[in-house]
Design a protein around this motif. Sequence first.
Motif, PDB file in Angstrom:
ATOM      1  N   SER A  34      15.578   9.015  32.838  1.00  0.00           N
ATOM      2  CA  SER A  34      16.079   9.478  34.214  1.00  0.00           C
ATOM      3  C   SER A  34      15.133  10.516  34.864  1.00  0.00           C
ATOM      4  CB  SER A  34      17.705   9.926  34.103  1.00  0.00           C
ATOM      5  OG  SER A  34      18.182  10.602  35.474  1.00  0.00           O
ATOM      6  N   TYR A  35      14.926  11.624  34.008  1.00  0.00           N
ATOM      7  CA  TYR A  35      13.833  12.630  34.494  1.00  0.00           C
ATOM      8  C   TYR A  35      12.564  11.822  35.018  1.00  0.00           C
ATOM      9  CZ  TYR A  35      11.068  16.677  34.208  1.00  0.00           C
ATOM     10  OH  TYR A  35       9.907  17.766  34.529  1.00  0.00           O
ATOM     11  N   PHE A  36      11.961  11.083  34.291  1.00  0.00           N
ATOM     12  CA  PHE A  36      10.686  10.500  34.421  1.00  0.00           C
ATOM     13  C   PHE A  36      10.872   9.596  35.797  1.00  0.00           C
ATOM     14  CE2 PHE A  36       7.970   6.609  34.601  1.00  0.00           C
ATOM     15  CZ  PHE A  36       6.546   7.228  34.369  1.00  0.00           C
ATOM     16  N   ASN A  37      12.078   8.930  36.129  1.00  0.00           N
ATOM     17  CA  ASN A  37      11.869   8.149  37.396  1.00  0.00           C
ATOM     18  C   ASN A  37      12.225   9.268  38.556  1.00  0.00           C
ATOM     19  OD1 ASN A  37      11.711   5.484  36.754  1.00  0.00           O
ATOM     20  ND2 ASN A  37      13.641   5.150  36.419  1.00  0.00           N
ATOM     21  N   LEU A  71      28.724   2.317  18.150  1.00  0.00           N
ATOM     22  CA  LEU A  71      28.388   1.536  19.335  1.00  0.00           C
ATOM     23  C   LEU A  71      29.623   2.239  20.298  1.00  0.00           C
ATOM     24  CD1 LEU A  71      27.292  -2.230  18.404  1.00  0.00           C
ATOM     25  CD2 LEU A  71      25.848  -0.207  19.143  1.00  0.00           C
ATOM     26  N   THR A  72      30.658   2.186  19.950  1.00  0.00           N
ATOM     27  CA  THR A  72      31.850   2.437  20.547  1.00  0.00           C
ATOM     28  C   THR A  72      31.649   3.880  21.315  1.00  0.00           C
ATOM     29  OG1 THR A  72      33.399   0.826  19.492  1.00  0.00           O
ATOM     30  CG2 THR A  72      34.496   2.722  20.689  1.00  0.00           C
ATOM     31  N   VAL A  73      31.489   4.759  20.660  1.00  0.00           N
ATOM     32  CA  VAL A  73      31.305   6.077  20.861  1.00  0.00           C
ATOM     33  C   VAL A  73      30.110   6.460  21.882  1.00  0.00           C
ATOM     34  CG1 VAL A  73      30.858   8.382  20.008  1.00  0.00           C
ATOM     35  CG2 VAL A  73      32.516   6.937  18.826  1.00  0.00           C
ATOM     36  N   THR A  74      29.050   5.635  21.641  1.00  0.00           N
ATOM     37  CA  THR A  74      27.811   5.731  22.285  1.00  0.00           C
ATOM     38  C   THR A  74      27.951   5.309  23.620  1.00  0.00           C
ATOM     39  OG1 THR A  74      26.488   5.685  20.272  1.00  0.00           O
ATOM     40  CG2 THR A  74      25.355   5.367  22.375  1.00  0.00           C
ATOM     41  N   PHE A  75      28.493   4.000  23.674  1.00  0.00           N
ATOM     42  CA  PHE A  75      28.892   3.441  25.086  1.00  0.00           C
ATOM     43  C   PHE A  75      29.840   4.284  26.015  1.00  0.00           C
ATOM     44  CE2 PHE A  75      28.458  -0.956  22.950  1.00  0.00           C
ATOM     45  CZ  PHE A  75      27.059  -0.744  22.996  1.00  0.00           C
ATOM     46  N   ARG A  76      30.735   4.847  25.399  1.00  0.00           N
ATOM     47  CA  ARG A  76      31.728   5.735  25.963  1.00  0.00           C
ATOM     48  C   ARG A  76      31.187   7.019  26.499  1.00  0.00           C
ATOM     49  NH1 ARG A  76      36.978   4.360  26.003  1.00  0.00           N
ATOM     50  NH2 ARG A  76      37.901   2.488  24.832  1.00  0.00           N
ATOM     51  N   SER A  77      30.130   7.598  25.426  1.00  0.00           N
ATOM     52  CA  SER A  77      29.278   8.551  26.096  1.00  0.00           C
ATOM     53  C   SER A  77      28.336   8.611  27.013  1.00  0.00           C
ATOM     54  CB  SER A  77      28.438   9.096  24.575  1.00  0.00           C
ATOM     55  OG  SER A  77      27.689  10.426  24.887  1.00  0.00           O
ATOM     56  N   ILE A  78      27.781   7.237  27.198  1.00  0.00           N
ATOM     57  CA  ILE A  78      26.859   7.000  28.287  1.00  0.00           C
ATOM     58  C   ILE A  78      27.609   6.901  29.462  1.00  0.00           C
ATOM     59  CG2 ILE A  78      25.384   5.260  29.088  1.00  0.00           C
ATOM     60  CD1 ILE A  78      24.547   4.703  26.174  1.00  0.00           C
ATOM     61  N   ILE A  84      22.649   9.496  33.888  1.00  0.00           N
ATOM     62  CA  ILE A  84      23.097   8.162  34.271  1.00  0.00           C
ATOM     63  C   ILE A  84      23.613   8.142  35.807  1.00  0.00           C
ATOM     64  CG2 ILE A  84      24.812   6.500  34.206  1.00  0.00           C
ATOM     65  CD1 ILE A  84      22.741   5.862  32.301  1.00  0.00           C
ATOM     66  N   HIS A  85      24.674   9.092  36.050  1.00  0.00           N
ATOM     67  CA  HIS A  85      25.246   9.222  37.209  1.00  0.00           C
ATOM     68  C   HIS A  85      24.323  10.023  38.227  1.00  0.00           C
ATOM     69  CE1 HIS A  85      29.094   7.456  35.939  1.00  0.00           C
ATOM     70  NE2 HIS A  85      28.907   8.437  34.629  1.00  0.00           N
ATOM     71  N   ARG A  86      23.520  10.697  37.955  1.00  0.00           N
ATOM     72  CA  ARG A  86      22.380  11.542  38.572  1.00  0.00           C
ATOM     73  C   ARG A  86      21.305  10.481  39.234  1.00  0.00           C
ATOM     74  NH1 ARG A  86      21.561  15.463  35.286  1.00  0.00           N
ATOM     75  NH2 ARG A  86      19.673  14.518  34.436  1.00  0.00           N
ATOM     76  N   GLY A  87      21.003   9.849  38.224  1.00  0.00           N
ATOM     77  CA  GLY A  87      19.844   8.656  38.411  1.00  0.00           C
ATOM     78  C   GLY A  87      20.501   7.528  39.003  1.00  0.00           C
TER      79      GLY A  87
END
Length: 224
Positions: A34-37, A71-78, A84-87
């Motif tokens: 996100s920062y790179f983009n 996976l469940t915790v990570t997907f919810r975290s993302i 993610i929303h800023r980008g």
Amino acid sequence: MDGNRRYAKLRGYKAVWGHWKGATTWLNLIEWWSYFNSHKNDEVKYTTFWALSKENLQRSSEELAGLFAVLTVTFRSIAFTASIHRGQVRVRFIGALEGLPQHVCDAIKLLEKETEHYSRAVMLVAVGYGGRDEVLRAVRDVQDSGEVLNEESVSRKTFCSRLSISPVDLIIRTSESRTSGFMLWDTQSAELHFIQDKLWPELTAYDCLHAVESFASRERRGGK
């Protein structure tokens, strides 16, 4: 994202500990992307993370239970990660979700729902994915539709085409020098960047930046 289990074993921990470390690396790289983009005018608009292969589903029930929890915790975290929303990143899933626990599927639906209105960048997450399986599904879809089976018709049925994404430009692989069937159809002209001396949890933003810089310096002729 290869090497989580070896990373854990080398440190005397169970595999699931390595998967948690791998998830942390993934979240860090999302921040970097996100920062790179934001500083490169969306130079890397599309990225795919292979989170779970079809072959991974053959592992022990104990490891799979831990992996599914990660996976469940990570997907919810993302889904609620600021970058993610800023980008304005839309997250899409590819692969076969059949047979996954309901809590994993619910987390997938949540993440896709929370980002479905974005279009500035796209992050694909491969879950239950296998390269040969993708090609077989594409061929079956062509046959079921009654189309003539040829290269063009199959190309229209791959995940990249279905999501209106161009074929893969660059594959980055840790700890191994093989692609393991990643997007077999859409990687014909892809450049390869292997980081053999690091396992996935050890990967840093500098490694990814080096991979992108290496890619940018190559002369791409597409076989011409």
